[in-house]
Design a protein around this motif. Structure first.
Motif, PDB file in Angstrom:
ATOM      1  N   ALA A 204     -11.914  16.971   2.676  1.00 54.72           N
ATOM      2  CA  ALA A 204     -11.402  16.412   1.426  1.00 54.72           C
ATOM      3  C   ALA A 204     -12.526  15.798   0.604  1.00 54.72           C
ATOM      4  N   ILE A 205     -13.439  15.076   1.272  1.00 51.70           N
ATOM      5  CA  ILE A 205     -14.562  14.476   0.556  1.00 51.70           C
ATOM      6  C   ILE A 205     -15.388  15.544  -0.149  1.00 51.70           C
ATOM      7  N   LYS A 206     -15.707  16.621   0.568  1.00 52.45           N
ATOM      8  CA  LYS A 206     -16.560  17.643  -0.023  1.00 52.45           C
ATOM      9  C   LYS A 206     -15.869  18.352  -1.184  1.00 52.45           C
ATOM     10  N   GLU A 207     -14.573  18.612  -1.057  1.00 52.00           N
ATOM     11  CA  GLU A 207     -13.884  19.274  -2.173  1.00 52.00           C
ATOM     12  C   GLU A 207     -13.755  18.332  -3.362  1.00 52.00           C
ATOM     13  N   ILE A 208     -13.461  17.069  -3.111  1.00 57.07           N
ATOM     14  CA  ILE A 208     -13.361  16.107  -4.211  1.00 57.07           C
ATOM     15  C   ILE A 208     -14.687  16.005  -4.957  1.00 57.07           C
ATOM     16  N   VAL A 209     -15.783  15.904  -4.220  1.00 56.26           N
ATOM     17  CA  VAL A 209     -17.097  15.793  -4.855  1.00 56.26           C
ATOM     18  C   VAL A 209     -17.382  17.009  -5.719  1.00 56.26           C
ATOM     19  N   ARG A 210     -17.110  18.210  -5.185  1.00 56.99           N
ATOM     20  CA  ARG A 210     -17.343  19.428  -5.976  1.00 56.99           C
ATOM     21  C   ARG A 210     -16.447  19.470  -7.211  1.00 56.99           C
ATOM     22  N   ASP A 211     -15.181  19.178  -7.017  1.00 63.17           N
ATOM     23  CA  ASP A 211     -14.212  19.289  -8.107  1.00 63.17           C
ATOM     24  C   ASP A 211     -14.476  18.273  -9.209  1.00 63.17           C
ATOM     25  N   ALA A 212     -14.951  17.081  -8.813  1.00 60.78           N
ATOM     26  CA  ALA A 212     -15.129  15.999  -9.775  1.00 60.78           C
ATOM     27  C   ALA A 212     -16.496  16.006 -10.449  1.00 60.78           C
ATOM     28  N   GLU A 213     -17.363  16.928 -10.075  1.00 61.72           N
ATOM     29  CA  GLU A 213     -18.747  16.874 -10.552  1.00 61.72           C
ATOM     30  C   GLU A 213     -18.839  16.832 -12.069  1.00 61.72           C
ATOM     31  N   ASP A 214     -18.053  17.633 -12.753  1.00 59.39           N
ATOM     32  CA  ASP A 214     -18.118  17.670 -14.210  1.00 59.39           C
ATOM     33  C   ASP A 214     -16.813  17.218 -14.857  1.00 59.39           C
ATOM     34  N   ALA A 215     -15.976  16.509 -14.090  1.00 58.77           N
ATOM     35  CA  ALA A 215     -14.674  16.074 -14.605  1.00 58.77           C
ATOM     36  C   ALA A 215     -14.718  14.623 -15.056  1.00 58.77           C
ATOM     37  N   LYS A 216     -13.841  14.264 -15.965  1.00 62.14           N
ATOM     38  CA  LYS A 216     -13.663  12.866 -16.322  1.00 62.14           C
ATOM     39  C   LYS A 216     -12.991  12.151 -15.158  1.00 62.14           C
ATOM     40  N   PHE A 217     -13.283  10.852 -15.024  1.00 60.51           N
ATOM     41  CA  PHE A 217     -12.792  10.100 -13.867  1.00 60.51           C
ATOM     42  C   PHE A 217     -11.281  10.214 -13.716  1.00 60.51           C
ATOM     43  N   GLN A 218     -10.532   9.959 -14.780  1.00 55.78           N
ATOM     44  CA  GLN A 218      -9.077   9.949 -14.650  1.00 55.78           C
ATOM     45  C   GLN A 218      -8.531  11.333 -14.355  1.00 55.78           C
ATOM     46  N   ASP A 219      -9.163  12.353 -14.927  1.00 54.38           N
ATOM     47  CA  ASP A 219      -8.726  13.721 -14.623  1.00 54.38           C
ATOM     48  C   ASP A 219      -8.933  14.036 -13.141  1.00 54.38           C
ATOM     49  N   ALA A 220     -10.065  13.608 -12.622  1.00 47.86           N
ATOM     50  CA  ALA A 220     -10.329  13.835 -11.200  1.00 47.86           C
ATOM     51  C   ALA A 220      -9.330  13.075 -10.337  1.00 47.86           C
ATOM     52  N   MET A 221      -9.074  11.815 -10.690  1.00 50.37           N
ATOM     53  CA  MET A 221      -8.130  11.018  -9.911  1.00 50.37           C
ATOM     54  C   MET A 221      -6.722  11.594  -9.971  1.00 50.37           C
ATOM     55  N   ASN A 222      -6.336  12.119 -11.129  1.00 49.91           N
ATOM     56  CA  ASN A 222      -5.002  12.716 -11.249  1.00 49.91           C
ATOM     57  C   ASN A 222      -4.860  13.923 -10.333  1.00 49.91           C
ATOM     58  N   ARG A 223      -5.925  14.699 -10.207  1.00 51.59           N
ATOM     59  CA  ARG A 223      -5.877  15.864  -9.322  1.00 51.59           C
ATOM     60  C   ARG A 223      -5.800  15.438  -7.856  1.00 51.59           C
ATOM     61  N   ILE A 224      -6.455  14.339  -7.530  1.00 50.21           N
ATOM     62  CA  ILE A 224      -6.417  13.853  -6.144  1.00 50.21           C
ATOM     63  C   ILE A 224      -5.048  13.271  -5.820  1.00 50.21           C
ATOM     64  N   THR A 225      -4.598  12.337  -6.638  1.00 48.81           N
ATOM     65  CA  THR A 225      -3.322  11.676  -6.349  1.00 48.81           C
ATOM     66  C   THR A 225      -2.144  12.630  -6.502  1.00 48.81           C
ATOM     67  N   GLY A 226      -2.309  13.659  -7.331  1.00 45.63           N
ATOM     68  CA  GLY A 226      -1.261  14.665  -7.469  1.00 45.63           C
ATOM     69  C   GLY A 226      -1.313  15.736  -6.393  1.00 45.63           C
ATOM     70  N   ARG A 227      -2.243  15.568  -5.449  1.00 43.62           N
ATOM     71  CA  ARG A 227      -2.391  16.499  -4.314  1.00 43.62           C
ATOM     72  C   ARG A 227      -2.586  17.932  -4.791  1.00 43.62           C
ATOM     73  N   GLN A 228      -3.400  18.057  -5.851  1.00 41.65           N
ATOM     74  CA  GLN A 228      -3.681  19.378  -6.408  1.00 41.65           C
ATOM     75  C   GLN A 228      -4.856  20.057  -5.713  1.00 41.65           C
ATOM     76  N   LEU A 229      -5.579  19.308  -4.873  1.00 47.83           N
ATOM     77  CA  LEU A 229      -6.665  19.883  -4.107  1.00 47.83           C
ATOM     78  C   LEU A 229      -6.151  20.243  -2.724  1.00 47.83           C
ATOM     79  N   GLU A 230      -6.457  21.446  -2.275  1.00 54.07           N
ATOM     80  CA  GLU A 230      -5.904  21.940  -1.020  1.00 54.07           C
ATOM     81  C   GLU A 230      -6.253  21.048   0.165  1.00 54.07           C
ATOM     82  N   THR A 231      -7.509  20.601   0.228  1.00 53.01           N
ATOM     83  CA  THR A 231      -7.921  19.798   1.370  1.00 53.01           C
ATOM     84  C   THR A 231      -7.257  18.426   1.366  1.00 53.01           C
ATOM     85  N   VAL A 232      -7.056  17.854   0.190  1.00 53.30           N
ATOM     86  CA  VAL A 232      -6.404  16.554   0.087  1.00 53.30           C
ATOM     87  C   VAL A 232      -4.940  16.673   0.481  1.00 53.30           C
TER      88      VAL A 232
END
Length: 259
Positions: A204-232
């Motif tokens: 989950a850490i590695k996917e979050i880091v990759r996914d959030a690299e060029d994302a705005k903070f809130q957009d990244a957090m929304n994807r995490i809390t919305g369980r939109q990342l497979e590993t999360v």
């Protein structure tokens, strides 16, 4: 001779680049490395990889210019993971440690940058000398300004100058400097520490880091809390998630199963 040697002990895989005299990478070697790291990625029993070079002088100088002179195209088929098997390997959600045992320049430095942690022997040296041969250190041009101060990264890219392990650590480019005789022992000890940890959390850490690299903070957090990342999503629904809470409540060490 096989240019890639592997050593497997428990959940740890050591991958050693062994192409005398300098551990340079040609197309065929890059494809083998991609297959090795893809197999590591897909093996549920393996949790951590160590990448190093054979010998004491070279980690890797990057692209094999002799092979290029014999017909290897710089834009040829590097294999499933791109150059060196790691740079473009999709879904690499396990920790990789680079144990830099000597010279790491050009594509060799880029390969080390593809790892999650870098240990350097005290005699290790680094450079991006592509500028001197009229070409571009493409992966380093993308990664380095995001890892160290911009002006330092640009200096190294634009001048191609050499720098030692102490300077690399000073810029935060390597995690630790280790006496050469202790390098692999330290790498295995670090790998063992990681291998004892929660693999689903690492993923989950590695996917979050990759996914959030060029994302705005809130957009990244929304994807995490919305369980939109497979590993999360997998982590939050896992037995390991419950095991962590239970182990804390029961005042014992957790037993991670990766499921």
């Amino acid at each position: 001779m096989d240019p890639i040697k592997t050593t497997r002990k428990g959940a740890i895989l050591q991958v050693t680049l062994d192409r005398p005299k300098a551990n340079a990478i040609d197309l065929a070697t890059s494809r083998i490395m991609g297959d090795v790291f893809a197999a590591f990625r897909d093996d549920p029993e393996l949790r951590v990889a160590i990448l190093t070079g054979a010998g004491e002088k070279f980690f890797c100088p990057g692209w094999d210019l002799k092979a290029a002179a014999d017909g290897d195209a710089v834009d040829g088929d590097y294999g499933v993971g791109g150059f060196g098997g790691l740079q473009e390997l999709r879904g690499m959600n396990k920790p990789v440690i680079a144990a830099v045992n000597g010279i790491a320049c050009g594509g060799g430095l880029e390969l080390a940058l593809s790892a999650d942690m870098i240990l350097a022997a005290d005699h290790a040296t680094f450079a991006l000398p592509e500028i001197r041969s009229g070409t571009v250190a493409d992966a380093a041009s993308v990664k380095l300004p995001k890892r160290i101060p911009y002006h330092i990264a640009m200096e190294l890219l634009l001048t191609g100058r050499w720098f030692d392990a102490q300077e690399a650590k000073g810029w935060g480019l390597v995690n630790e400097i280790v006496p050469a005789s202790d390098l692999m022992e330290r790498a295995w000890a670090l790998a063992a520490t990681l291998a004892s940890g929660p693999p689903l959390v690492y993923a989950a850490i590695k996917e979050i880091v990759r996914d959030a690299e060029d994302a705005k903070f809130q957009d990244a957090m929304n994807r995490i809390t919305g369980r939109q990342l497979e590993t999360v999503d997998r982590l939050y629904a896992s037995q390991d998630q419950l095991e962590g809470a239970r182990a804390f409540a029961e005042k014992r060490d957790p037993v991670w199963k990766g499921k």
